[in-house]
Scaffold this motif. Structure first.
Motif, PDB file in Angstrom:
ATOM      1  N   ALA A   7      12.678   1.748 -36.486  1.00 16.04           N
ATOM      2  CA  ALA A   7      12.807   0.596 -35.583  1.00 16.04           C
ATOM      3  C   ALA A   7      14.194  -0.043 -35.611  1.00 16.04           C
ATOM      4  N   THR A   8      15.245   0.793 -35.652  1.00 13.99           N
ATOM      5  CA  THR A   8      16.600   0.236 -35.673  1.00 13.99           C
ATOM      6  C   THR A   8      17.475   0.790 -34.553  1.00 13.99           C
ATOM      7  N   ILE A   9      16.913   1.481 -33.598  1.00 16.58           N
ATOM      8  CA  ILE A   9      17.703   2.020 -32.494  1.00 16.58           C
ATOM      9  C   ILE A   9      18.305   0.856 -31.708  1.00 16.58           C
ATOM     10  N   ASP A  10      19.585   0.943 -31.408  1.00 12.12           N
ATOM     11  CA  ASP A  10      20.363  -0.054 -30.667  1.00 12.12           C
ATOM     12  C   ASP A  10      20.556  -1.357 -31.430  1.00 12.12           C
ATOM     13  N   TYR A  11      20.246  -1.387 -32.733  1.00 13.10           N
ATOM     14  CA  TYR A  11      20.463  -2.604 -33.507  1.00 13.10           C
ATOM     15  C   TYR A  11      21.957  -2.790 -33.751  1.00 13.10           C
ATOM     16  N   ASN A  12      22.391  -4.035 -33.674  1.00  9.45           N
ATOM     17  CA  ASN A  12      23.772  -4.382 -33.966  1.00  9.45           C
ATOM     18  C   ASN A  12      23.747  -5.601 -34.881  1.00  9.45           C
ATOM     19  N   SER A  13      24.626  -5.647 -35.852  1.00 12.27           N
ATOM     20  CA  SER A  13      24.602  -6.744 -36.821  1.00 12.27           C
ATOM     21  C   SER A  13      24.872  -8.104 -36.174  1.00 12.27           C
ATOM     22  N   ARG A  14      25.484  -8.129 -35.004  1.00  8.72           N
ATOM     23  CA  ARG A  14      25.728  -9.414 -34.345  1.00  8.72           C
ATOM     24  C   ARG A  14      24.429 -10.073 -33.888  1.00  8.72           C
ATOM     25  N   PHE A  15      23.342  -9.293 -33.787  1.00  4.03           N
ATOM     26  CA  PHE A  15      22.047  -9.866 -33.417  1.00  4.03           C
ATOM     27  C   PHE A  15      21.486 -10.742 -34.520  1.00  4.03           C
ATOM     28  N   GLY A  16      21.837 -10.435 -35.756  1.00  7.64           N
ATOM     29  CA  GLY A  16      21.322 -11.228 -36.871  1.00  7.64           C
ATOM     30  C   GLY A  16      20.280 -10.452 -37.663  1.00  7.64           C
ATOM     31  N   ASN A  17      19.170 -11.066 -37.907  1.00  9.82           N
ATOM     32  CA  ASN A  17      18.127 -10.570 -38.794  1.00  9.82           C
ATOM     33  C   ASN A  17      17.592  -9.204 -38.352  1.00  9.82           C
ATOM     34  N   ARG A  18      17.757  -8.201 -39.227  1.00 12.93           N
ATOM     35  CA  ARG A  18      17.306  -6.842 -38.925  1.00 12.93           C
ATOM     36  C   ARG A  18      15.783  -6.750 -38.882  1.00 12.93           C
ATOM     37  N   GLU A  19      15.111  -7.440 -39.787  1.00 10.05           N
ATOM     38  CA  GLU A  19      13.644  -7.378 -39.819  1.00 10.05           C
ATOM     39  C   GLU A  19      13.028  -8.005 -38.567  1.00 10.05           C
ATOM     40  N   LEU A  20      13.639  -9.053 -38.076  1.00  9.35           N
ATOM     41  CA  LEU A  20      13.169  -9.660 -36.828  1.00  9.35           C
ATOM     42  C   LEU A  20      13.351  -8.683 -35.674  1.00  9.35           C
ATOM     43  N   TYR A  21      14.488  -7.996 -35.645  1.00 11.32           N
ATOM     44  CA  TYR A  21      14.741  -6.971 -34.621  1.00 11.32           C
ATOM     45  C   TYR A  21      13.670  -5.887 -34.703  1.00 11.32           C
ATOM     46  N   ARG A  22      13.347  -5.464 -35.913  1.00 10.20           N
ATOM     47  CA  ARG A  22      12.351  -4.402 -36.093  1.00 10.20           C
ATOM     48  C   ARG A  22      10.973  -4.828 -35.599  1.00 10.20           C
ATOM     49  N   GLN A  23      10.607  -6.097 -35.784  1.00 14.41           N
ATOM     50  CA  GLN A  23       9.310  -6.574 -35.293  1.00 14.41           C
ATOM     51  C   GLN A  23       9.244  -6.489 -33.764  1.00 14.41           C
ATOM     52  N   TYR A  24      10.301  -6.964 -33.111  1.00 12.31           N
ATOM     53  CA  TYR A  24      10.319  -6.902 -31.654  1.00 12.31           C
ATOM     54  C   TYR A  24      10.390  -5.457 -31.161  1.00 12.31           C
ATOM     55  N   PHE A  25      11.164  -4.629 -31.846  1.00 13.50           N
ATOM     56  CA  PHE A  25      11.269  -3.220 -31.461  1.00 13.50           C
ATOM     57  C   PHE A  25       9.895  -2.567 -31.518  1.00 13.50           C
ATOM     58  N   ARG A  26       9.165  -2.798 -32.579  1.00 16.20           N
ATOM     59  CA  ARG A  26       7.830  -2.194 -32.722  1.00 16.20           C
ATOM     60  C   ARG A  26       6.860  -2.708 -31.668  1.00 16.20           C
TER      61      ARG A  26
END
Length: 147
Positions: free
Chosen positions: A114-133
């Motif tokens: 769940a990290t495709i297209d993730y960029n550190s400027r977005f902030g929290n990686r785990e939050l990104y992963r929740q939305y990605f899933r």
């Protein structure tokens, strides 16, 4: 005598023609005077329909449970994660349907990482992963069902 008859007929024809021409001009002037009112009515109707559409759209968005925004985060983080997840999910769902595999998105590698297209400027990686899933699950469902 025939000359008087011809003069009367020509005079009558000219009179009838001028009368019809006058009626035609008067009726077109009346129609032009009414046009702005009809245009205003049309505009009011369009505005009413636009407001109704916006109310319906807000109601649909409020009742839409496909995407849960309770986790927070920036708009860019949510949209990027949901879009990336949905796109990957629809691809995997179509592939599983085509290969006649069972409906299960949790065993997919993209869902687990769940990290495709993730960029550190977005902030929290785990939050990104929740939305990605969340997006992946919806995309997988649509892809597997054939939408």
């Amino acid at each position: 005598m025939k000359l008087n008859l011809i003069k009367n007929r020509i005079g009558g024809s000219i009179l009838a023609f001028s009368l019809l021409l006058g009626i035609g001009i008067a009726s077109s002037t009346t129609a032009q005077a009414q046009w702005p009112n009809q245009n205003a009515q049309w505009q009011r109707e369009q505005q009413r329909r636009q407001r109704q559409w916006e109310r319906d759209q807000r109601r649909r968005n409020r009742n839409d449970t496909r995407y849960d925004n309770r986790y927070g985060g920036s708009f860019d983080l949510r949209q990027t994660a949901l879009n990336a997840g949905y796109n990957e999910g629809i691809k995997e769902g179509r592939k599983d349907r085509q290969n006649r595999e069972r409906f299960e998105y949790r065993d997919e590698g993209d869902y687990q990482n769940a990290t495709i297209d993730y960029n550190s400027r977005f902030g929290n990686r785990e939050l990104y992963r929740q939305y990605f899933r969340q997006g992946f699950a919806n995309g997988y469902n649509d892809g597997y069902r054939g939408y």
